[in-house]
Motif scaffolding. Sequence first.
Motif, PDB file in Angstrom:
ATOM      1  N   SER A 116       0.860  -1.180   0.000  1.00  0.00           N
ATOM      2  CA  SER A 116       0.000   0.000   0.000  1.00  0.00           C
ATOM      3  C   SER A 116       0.899   1.234   0.000  1.00  0.00           C
ATOM      4  CB  SER A 116      -0.914  -0.007   1.238  1.00  0.00           C
ATOM      5  OG  SER A 116      -0.133   0.027   2.431  1.00  0.00           O
ATOM      6  N   PRO A 117       0.322   2.373  -0.373  1.00  0.00           N
ATOM      7  CA  PRO A 117      -1.039   2.662  -0.847  1.00  0.00           C
ATOM      8  C   PRO A 117      -1.265   2.085  -2.244  1.00  0.00           C
ATOM      9  CG  PRO A 117       0.343   4.602  -1.026  1.00  0.00           C
ATOM     10  CD  PRO A 117       1.171   3.585  -0.321  1.00  0.00           C
ATOM     11  N   PRO A 118      -2.495   2.157  -2.743  1.00  0.00           N
ATOM     12  CA  PRO A 118      -2.826   1.501  -4.017  1.00  0.00           C
ATOM     13  C   PRO A 118      -1.888   1.860  -5.165  1.00  0.00           C
ATOM     14  CG  PRO A 118      -4.828   2.264  -2.941  1.00  0.00           C
ATOM     15  CD  PRO A 118      -3.691   2.789  -2.126  1.00  0.00           C
ATOM     16  N   GLU A 119      -1.473   3.135  -5.225  1.00  0.00           N
ATOM     17  CA  GLU A 119      -0.632   3.548  -6.354  1.00  0.00           C
ATOM     18  C   GLU A 119       0.777   2.958  -6.284  1.00  0.00           C
ATOM     19  OE1 GLU A 119      -0.810   7.094  -3.422  1.00  0.00           O
ATOM     20  OE2 GLU A 119      -2.125   5.499  -4.188  1.00  0.00           O
ATOM     21  N   TRP A 120       1.141   2.411  -5.113  1.00  0.00           N
ATOM     22  CA  TRP A 120       2.463   1.789  -4.979  1.00  0.00           C
ATOM     23  C   TRP A 120       2.379   0.276  -4.840  1.00  0.00           C
ATOM     24  CZ3 TRP A 120       7.431   3.503  -5.301  1.00  0.00           C
ATOM     25  CH2 TRP A 120       7.593   4.876  -5.490  1.00  0.00           C
ATOM     26  N   HIS A 121       1.198  -0.274  -4.869  1.00  0.00           N
ATOM     27  CA  HIS A 121       1.031  -1.726  -4.699  1.00  0.00           C
ATOM     28  C   HIS A 121       1.801  -2.494  -5.785  1.00  0.00           C
ATOM     29  CE1 HIS A 121      -0.866  -5.506  -3.583  1.00  0.00           C
ATOM     30  NE2 HIS A 121      -1.112  -5.724  -4.876  1.00  0.00           N
ATOM     31  N   GLY A 122       2.625  -3.461  -5.334  1.00  0.00           N
ATOM     32  CA  GLY A 122       3.380  -4.299  -6.254  1.00  0.00           C
ATOM     33  C   GLY A 122       4.705  -3.716  -6.702  1.00  0.00           C
ATOM     34  N   LYS A 123       4.987  -2.457  -6.341  1.00  0.00           N
ATOM     35  CA  LYS A 123       6.257  -1.846  -6.734  1.00  0.00           C
ATOM     36  C   LYS A 123       7.331  -2.171  -5.701  1.00  0.00           C
ATOM     37  CE  LYS A 123       4.138   2.018  -9.209  1.00  0.00           C
ATOM     38  NZ  LYS A 123       4.032   3.491  -9.325  1.00  0.00           N
ATOM     39  N   LYS A 124       8.573  -2.178  -6.149  1.00  0.00           N
ATOM     40  CA  LYS A 124       9.674  -2.515  -5.253  1.00  0.00           C
ATOM     41  C   LYS A 124       9.883  -1.413  -4.208  1.00  0.00           C
ATOM     42  CE  LYS A 124      12.337  -5.606  -8.215  1.00  0.00           C
ATOM     43  NZ  LYS A 124      13.676  -5.922  -8.757  1.00  0.00           N
ATOM     44  N   LEU A 125      10.129  -1.866  -2.993  1.00  0.00           N
ATOM     45  CA  LEU A 125      10.339  -0.911  -1.910  1.00  0.00           C
ATOM     46  C   LEU A 125      11.556  -0.034  -2.186  1.00  0.00           C
ATOM     47  CD1 LEU A 125       9.955  -1.600   1.855  1.00  0.00           C
ATOM     48  CD2 LEU A 125      11.958  -0.400   1.054  1.00  0.00           C
ATOM     49  N   LEU A 126      12.580  -0.610  -2.821  1.00  0.00           N
ATOM     50  CA  LEU A 126      13.793   0.159  -3.102  1.00  0.00           C
ATOM     51  C   LEU A 126      13.543   1.299  -4.087  1.00  0.00           C
ATOM     52  CD1 LEU A 126      16.545  -2.625  -3.279  1.00  0.00           C
ATOM     53  CD2 LEU A 126      16.188  -0.928  -1.479  1.00  0.00           C
ATOM     54  N   SER A 127      12.452   1.218  -4.832  1.00  0.00           N
ATOM     55  CA  SER A 127      12.138   2.301  -5.766  1.00  0.00           C
ATOM     56  C   SER A 127      11.307   3.396  -5.106  1.00  0.00           C
ATOM     57  CB  SER A 127      11.375   1.749  -6.977  1.00  0.00           C
ATOM     58  OG  SER A 127      10.082   1.292  -6.587  1.00  0.00           O
ATOM     59  N   PHE A 128      10.917   3.146  -3.857  1.00  0.00           N
ATOM     60  CA  PHE A 128      10.113   4.126  -3.121  1.00  0.00           C
ATOM     61  C   PHE A 128      10.934   5.391  -2.883  1.00  0.00           C
ATOM     62  CE2 PHE A 128       9.111   5.775   1.211  1.00  0.00           C
ATOM     63  CZ  PHE A 128       7.893   6.344   0.904  1.00  0.00           C
ATOM     64  N   ASP A 129      10.372   6.526  -3.246  1.00  0.00           N
ATOM     65  CA  ASP A 129      11.057   7.812  -3.125  1.00  0.00           C
ATOM     66  C   ASP A 129      10.084   8.806  -2.503  1.00  0.00           C
ATOM     67  OD1 ASP A 129      12.347  10.212  -3.348  1.00  0.00           O
ATOM     68  OD2 ASP A 129      12.966   9.927  -5.430  1.00  0.00           O
ATOM     69  N   ARG A 130      10.485   9.373  -1.374  1.00  0.00           N
ATOM     70  CA  ARG A 130       9.592  10.310  -0.674  1.00  0.00           C
ATOM     71  C   ARG A 130       9.192  11.483  -1.559  1.00  0.00           C
ATOM     72  NH1 ARG A 130      14.396  11.825   2.240  1.00  0.00           N
ATOM     73  NH2 ARG A 130      13.777  10.537   3.983  1.00  0.00           N
TER      74      ARG A 130
END
Length: 356
Positions: A116-130
Motif C-alpha cells: 500500500s497505498p494503491p498507487e504503490w502496490h506491487g512496486k519494489k520498496l527500493l524504488s520508493f522515493d519520498r
Amino acid sequence: MDKLILLNLTNNQLTQLPGPLFKDLTSLQNLSMRSNKISSWGDNLYKRTFKLENLDLGQNMIALVNSSSVRNFKKMKTLDLRQNPFACTCDLRWFRDWMNTTKIAILHNDTYLCNSPPEWHGKKLLSFDRNKINCKWFTKQDIIYASVGAFAFFVLVGAAVYKKRWSIKFRWYRIQRFVRKTVGSKPGGYQKLDGDVYTYDAYISSASDNYQWVLKNILPGIDNGHGDQGEFGGEFTLYFEERDAEVGKAIVYNIIENMEASQVVLIILTKEYIAKERYELEIVTAIELLHKGKISDIVIVNVDGLKAKQVPKLLQSKMERHDFLTWEDSELAKLTFKEHLVDRLKRKRSMMENVI
C-alpha cells in the motif's frame, strides 16, 4: 535457556511478541520467526539478546519498521524481512534510507514489495522515493503537537516575563544609566549633587489602589500643593506619583529619579501594596538609596495593622523594632498620627539644613 544459540519459531501462528519473551536467551545467535502473523514488536524485545546475529522475520504482517524497532540490534549481521506487506508511505521513509546505510545485511531486499497505498502496490520498496509522493518531514500530527507545545512555551514565558516585568524594567534602567555614566553622556531628569537641596521632602510610595486614601489622609495639612478640592495647606513638598509624575516618561524613570530627588521615602504599607511586585522593587530602591546616603530615611505608615512576618523581608527589621507610624481611624488617632509624621519630616528637614 541461557545457553540456547538457535531458536526456530517458524509457522507458529504468532501474532504478538511480548517484551519479556527473549529476556533469558542471552546466548541466542540465530532466531527464525518466519511464516507467522507478526505485525510489530516491542522496542525492548531484543534488549537482552546480546549475541543475536541473524534474524528472520520473512512472511509476516510487517508494514512498518522504524528506528526504535532496530535500536537493540547491536551485533546483528543479517536481517530477512522479505514477503511482508510494506506500507510505502511517508512513515516508511526512515527504513528506506536505513537499508542503504546500515552495516547489517538486509537479505533479499531487492524483492521487498510495497503493499500500500494503491498507487504503490506491487512496486519494489527500493524504488520508493519520498519526493515522488510529496513526503513532508513532519506529519499533520507532528505540526499540531509542535504548535501546541510552542504556544504553551510562549504563554509560560510571557507569564514569567509579565510577573517579573518591574524587575526587568528596573534592571534595564540601571544598565542604561551605567552606560550613560561610562560614556560620559549627561543623564536626563534630576541628579542630586553634593550640597544640592532636595526637590521633595518626601516621596510617597503607595499602591495605585490606595490613591484616594492618600488624597484623603496623607496630603491634607501636610502637602503644600493642591488637588481637585483646592490647597492641602501643608508646609512640605511631597512627591505623589498620580499627581506629579512627568507625563510621557517611563514609569521606572519617574520612580527612581524622583525618589533620588526626595529626602525621605514614605511607604504607605497596605495589603494592596505588598501584593504587587512593583512596590517591592520600590522598597529595594529606597533601601539602596538609604545605604548610599542619597535619602535620609524611610518612614513606614502601617495602615492595615500588618505584622512583621507579613511584609517583605527588607522591611521586617524596621517592623520588628516598631519603627513605623500606625494608622487608626479614630479622630484622636488621626491627629496623633499627623503630628508624628509632621515632626519626623521636620526633623529630617532640619538635619538637612544643618548639613548644608
